[in-house]
Design an enzyme around this catalytic site. Structure first.
Site: not given
Ligand code: PAD
Ligand code: ZN
Length: 366
Positions: A41, A43, A46, A64, A169
Site C-alpha cells: 500500500c 502508506s 510514504h 499492513h 486496507c
Molecule cells: P497508489 O500509488 O497505488 O495510487 C496513486 C494513484 O494516483 C496512481 O494511480 C497515480 O497514477 C495517481 N496520481 C498521482 N499523481 C496524480 C495526479 N496529480 N492526478 C491524478 N492522479 C495522480 O496509492 P494507493 O492507492 O495505495 O494509496 C493512495 C493514497 O491513499 C495514499 O496517500 C495512501 O497513503 C492513502 C491511504 N489512506 C488510507 C486512509 O485510511 N485514509 C488508507 C490507505 C491508504
Molecule cells: Zn494501507
C-alpha cells in the site's frame, strides 16, 4: 518461546533488506498469525520516503495488508483459535474510549490495548537486542505477526487469503470511503482522483452504492483503463486536460462527490473545486502538506471531509466485504497486478512509484 523468522526490515534511507528477526509469543489478548500474503500500500511508501527525508523510528518492518492463519493465541483470546483464517485490521480498537463507545471505532484512542505496543515500550519484535517497530501496527512483510485480538478479523475459509488480504486496507478504505464516510446516494455523480489500489476501490464502492456517473481521474492511461473494469463510466487524464473543468462538464455542472485518493494538497483542492454547492469532497489520501481552500466556498455549503480506514467497523465490514467478493459483487483478483516473493519488496515499491501496478502482493513464505 519466541519465533525466529525472515522479515523485510527498513533501517533508514537505504533499500529494505531481508533479516532474521525474533518475534515474541502472543501475550494476554494477543494472536500469532502466519502471514500468507501481504499487499503493498502507498502508506508504506510514504514511510519509506519519509525515512529518506530525515530521521524516523527505525528499524521498522512495514506491510499492513495481511491475510493469514492463526498459529497460536495468548491467554484470554476468545474470538479466534489456531487454524482460523483471518484478515489483519491494522487499526484495532479498544471498544471503551470516547470514540469507540460512540461507534467511531476507526478513531479509537487506544488501538493497541495490550501490555505491549507496536511502537512504544515492550515491542514485540527484535533483531538481536535491538527493538524493531511494527510499522502501521502490523509488520506484515514477515513470516509471522503478533496482533492484539481486535486486530484480527475471522473470515470464511473458502476465500483465498492471497487475494482477500487486500481487504485489510485498500478495499475497506476505498469502498468504505464511498459507502460509510460519504454515504454516496444512488443516482448521484462521483469523481475519483487517483486510481491506485485505494482509488479503484472508491470506484467500485460508488458503483455498489448505485452512482450514476463515476468519473475516473488519473495521469496514467493504463490506470484509467483499469478503472473501467471497476465500474468507472467516464475518464479524465489530468496530465492532458484540466481535471476540474472536464469533470464538471461531464457531470453537467453538478458533481455530488469527489474523492482524493493520492495524498497531494493540489488534488485535494481539485476535489473541493469540482463539487457542486452543497457537494462533498472526501480526502482519502494521506496528505502531509498544507491545503489551501477558498473560504468563500463555504457559503455555498461545500463540505470537505476526511476518511480514515473507510470509516469501517472492522469486525462487521471486513467479513461482509469478503462475502461481496465471493458473490462476485466486488472485484479483488483484478487489483492484484503482481505477486512477488518477500525478497523483491524494493522492486514492488519501485513499481508503485512508477504507477505500474494497482497492487503488488508479497508472499513471505518465498
Ligand atoms: P497508489 O500509488 O497505488 O495510487 C496513486 C494513484 O494516483 C496512481 O494511480 C497515480 O497514477 C495517481 N496520481 C498521482 N499523481 C496524480 C495526479 N496529480 N492526478 C491524478 N492522479 C495522480 O496509492 P494507493 O492507492 O495505495 O494509496 C493512495 C493514497 O491513499 C495514499 O496517500 C495512501 O497513503 C492513502 C491511504 N489512506 C488510507 C486512509 O485510511 N485514509 C488508507 C490507505 C491508504
Ligand atoms: Zn494501507
Amino acid at each position: 518461546m519466541a519465533t525466529d523468522m525472515r522479515a523485510a526490515v527498513l533501517r533508514g534511507p537505504e533499500p529494505i533488506t531481508i533479516e532474521q528477526v525474533n518475534l515474541d509469543q502472543p501475550d494476554a489478548g494477543e494472536v500469532l498469525v502466519r502471514v500468507v500474503a501481504c499487499g503493498v500500500c502507498h502508506s508504506d511508501l510514504h514511510t519509506i520516503n519519509r525515512a529518506k527525508g530525515g530521521p524516523l523510528p527505525v528499524p521498522v518492518i512495514l506491510g499492513h495488508e495481511v491475510g493469514g492463519i492463526v498459529e497460536e493465541v495468548g491467554p484470554g483470546v476468545v474470538s479466534v483459535k489456531p487454524g482460523d483464517h483471518v484478515v489483519v485490521a491494522f487499526r484495532p480498537n479498544c471498544g471503551l474510549c470516547y470514540y469507540c463507545i460512540r461507534g467511531m471505532h476507526q478513531l479509537c484512542e487506544r488501538p493497541d490495548n495490550t501490555a505491549r505496543s507496536a511502537t512504544g515500550e515492550r515491542p514485540r519484535l527484535r533483531m538481536g537486542e535491538q527493538p524493531v517497530q511494527q510499522g502501521i501496527g502490523v509488520a506484515g512483510y514477515a513470516e509471522y505477526t503478533v496482533m492484539p485480538e481486535r486486530g484480527v478479523v475471522k473470515v470464511r475459509e473458502d476465500a483465498p487469503l492471497e487475494t482477500i488480504c487486500l481487504v485489510g486496507c485498500g478495499v475497506t478504505t476505498g469502498v468504505g470511503a464511498a459507502i460509510n464516510t460519504a454515504k454516496v446516494q444512488a443516482g448521484s455523480d462521483v469523481a475519483v482522483i487517483g486510481l491506485g489500489g485505494v482509488g479503484l476501490n472508491v470506484v467500485q464502492g460508488a458503483k455498489l452504492a448505485g452512482a450514476r456517473k463515476i468519473i475516473a481521474v488519473d495521469i496514467s492511461d493504463s490506470k484509467l483503463e483499469t478503472a473501467a473494469t471497476f465500474g468507472a463510466t467516464d475518464f479524465v487524464n489530468a496530465s492532458q486536460e484540466d481535471p476540474v473543468a472536464r469533470v464538471q462538464e461531464i457531470a453537467g455542472g453538478y458533481l455530488d462527490y469527489a474523492f482524493e485518493a493520492i495524498g497531494l494538497g493540489a488534488t485535494v483542492r481539485q476535489a473541493f473545486d469540482m463539487v457542486r454547492a452543497g457537494g462533498m469532497a472526501v480526502v482519502v489520501g494521506v496528505v502531509a502538506q498544507e491545503v489551501t481552500i477558498p473560504g468563500i466556498a463555504f457559503l455555498r455549503e461545500k463540505q470537505l471531509v476526511g476518511s480514515f480506514f473507510g470509516s469501517a467497523q472492522l469486525q462487521y465490514d471486513i467479513p461482509r466485504l469478503v462475502d461481496l467478493y465471493m458473490d462476485g459483487k466486488l472485484l479483488i483478483d483484478e487489483l492484484v497486478s503482481k505477486r512477488r516473493p518477500l525478497g523483491e519488496i524494493n522492486e514492488a515499491f519501485a513499481d508503485m512509484e512508477a504507477g505500474a501496478v494497482a497492487r503488488s502482493v508479497m508472499d513471505p513464505s518465498k
